[in-house]
Design a protein around this motif. Structure first.
Motif, short mmCIF file in Angstrom:
data_model
loop_
_atom_site.label_atom_id
_atom_site.label_comp_id
_atom_site.label_asym_id
_atom_site.label_seq_id
_atom_site.Cartn_x
_atom_site.Cartn_y
_atom_site.Cartn_z
N THR A 50 0.97 5.00 9.13
CA THR A 50 1.20 3.64 8.65
C THR A 50 0.28 3.39 7.47
O THR A 50 -0.93 3.62 7.55
CB THR A 50 0.92 2.61 9.76
OG1 THR A 50 1.79 2.89 10.86
CG2 THR A 50 1.13 1.19 9.27
N SER A 51 0.85 2.94 6.36
CA SER A 51 0.08 2.61 5.17
C SER A 51 0.13 1.11 4.93
O SER A 51 1.17 0.47 5.13
CB SER A 51 0.65 3.33 3.95
OG SER A 51 0.46 4.72 4.05
N VAL A 52 -0.98 0.56 4.49
CA VAL A 52 -1.08 -0.83 4.08
C VAL A 52 -1.53 -0.80 2.63
O VAL A 52 -2.48 -0.10 2.28
CB VAL A 52 -2.09 -1.60 4.96
CG1 VAL A 52 -2.21 -3.05 4.52
CG2 VAL A 52 -1.69 -1.50 6.43
N PHE A 53 -0.84 -1.54 1.75
CA PHE A 53 -1.06 -1.37 0.32
C PHE A 53 -0.68 -2.62 -0.45
O PHE A 53 -0.02 -3.51 0.07
CB PHE A 53 -0.23 -0.19 -0.19
CG PHE A 53 1.22 -0.27 0.25
CD1 PHE A 53 2.14 -1.02 -0.47
CD2 PHE A 53 1.64 0.39 1.40
CE1 PHE A 53 3.46 -1.11 -0.05
CE2 PHE A 53 2.96 0.30 1.81
CZ PHE A 53 3.87 -0.45 1.09
N TRP A 54 -1.08 -2.65 -1.74
CA TRP A 54 -0.59 -3.62 -2.70
C TRP A 54 0.45 -2.93 -3.56
O TRP A 54 0.22 -1.82 -4.03
CB TRP A 54 -1.73 -4.13 -3.60
CG TRP A 54 -2.57 -5.15 -2.93
CD1 TRP A 54 -3.79 -4.94 -2.33
CD2 TRP A 54 -2.27 -6.53 -2.76
NE1 TRP A 54 -4.26 -6.10 -1.79
CE2 TRP A 54 -3.33 -7.11 -2.05
CE3 TRP A 54 -1.20 -7.33 -3.13
CZ2 TRP A 54 -3.37 -8.45 -1.71
CZ3 TRP A 54 -1.23 -8.68 -2.80
CH2 TRP A 54 -2.31 -9.22 -2.10
N HIS A 55 1.59 -3.57 -3.77
CA HIS A 55 2.64 -3.00 -4.61
C HIS A 55 3.41 -4.14 -5.26
O HIS A 55 3.88 -5.06 -4.57
CB HIS A 55 3.58 -2.13 -3.78
CG HIS A 55 4.65 -1.46 -4.58
ND1 HIS A 55 4.37 -0.49 -5.52
CD2 HIS A 55 5.98 -1.63 -4.61
CE1 HIS A 55 5.51 -0.09 -6.07
NE2 HIS A 55 6.50 -0.78 -5.55
N LEU A 56 3.51 -4.09 -6.57
CA LEU A 56 4.22 -5.11 -7.34
C LEU A 56 3.73 -6.51 -7.01
O LEU A 56 4.51 -7.46 -6.86
CB LEU A 56 5.75 -5.00 -7.12
CG LEU A 56 6.38 -3.65 -7.51
CD1 LEU A 56 7.85 -3.63 -7.14
CD2 LEU A 56 6.18 -3.38 -9.00
N GLY A 57 2.40 -6.63 -6.86
CA GLY A 57 1.78 -7.93 -6.64
C GLY A 57 1.85 -8.45 -5.23
O GLY A 57 1.46 -9.60 -4.97
N GLU A 59 1.30 -7.58 -0.88
CA GLU A 59 0.79 -6.70 0.16
C GLU A 59 1.96 -6.16 0.96
O GLU A 59 2.93 -6.88 1.22
CB GLU A 59 -0.16 -7.46 1.08
CG GLU A 59 -0.81 -6.58 2.12
CD GLU A 59 -1.80 -7.32 3.00
OE1 GLU A 59 -2.37 -6.67 3.88
OE2 GLU A 59 -1.99 -8.54 2.82
N GLY A 60 1.90 -4.88 1.29
CA GLY A 60 2.97 -4.28 2.05
C GLY A 60 2.45 -3.36 3.14
O GLY A 60 1.29 -2.96 3.13
N THR A 61 3.31 -3.04 4.06
CA THR A 61 3.03 -2.09 5.13
C THR A 61 4.25 -1.20 5.24
O THR A 61 5.39 -1.67 5.19
CB THR A 61 2.79 -2.81 6.46
OG1 THR A 61 1.72 -3.73 6.31
CG2 THR A 61 2.43 -1.83 7.57
N GLY A 62 4.02 0.10 5.39
CA GLY A 62 5.15 1.00 5.50
C GLY A 62 4.79 2.27 6.25
O GLY A 62 3.63 2.60 6.42
#
Length: 120
Positions: A50-57, A59-62
């Motif tokens: 599981t990754s938690v990240f910032w993408h295109l402004g 916060e996301g989890t995938g």
């Protein structure tokens, strides 16, 4: 420096290179290409993670599949270029961490595996 028990310590020329993909199949395909082209001596596909990240402004989890590849500093630029060219994402993470210690025999095997003369 290699100790009497075959342990290499200090800065080596070996690297652990990391990236991630959306599927196991893509990670395995990247690994097979890199090892087959002798840009990496070996690779490991780990996951899912599981990754938690910032993408295109935002916060996301995938869920991703982590790909670890092992190479030398001399082969890193070619390995990075191959990963970026073949990766399905526009801006994938590709990072390298120095291997500062390890089995002398294993590190020698890795260096020999990715040598441009290997497999000739």
């Amino acid at each position: 420096m290699v100790s009497a028990d075959g342990y290499a310590s200090g800065v080596t020329d070996c690297l652990e290179v990391a990236t991630a993909t959306e599927t196991r199949e893509v990670a395995v395909a990247l690994a097979r290409y890199a090892v087959g082209a002798r840009l990496a001596g070996n690779a490991q596909v780990i996951g899912p993670v599981t990754s938690v990240f910032w993408h295109l402004g935002e916060e996301g989890t995938g869920e991703e599949w982590r790909l670890l590849l092992y190479t030398t500093a001399d082969r890193y630029a070619e390995l990075e270029a191959a990963l970026l060219e073949r990766h399905p994402w526009d801006n994938p993470q590709v990072t390298a961490t120095p291997i500062v210690a390890g089995s002398a025999d294993c590190l020698a095997w890795l260096s020999n595996s990715v040598s441009p003369e290997a497999g000739r």
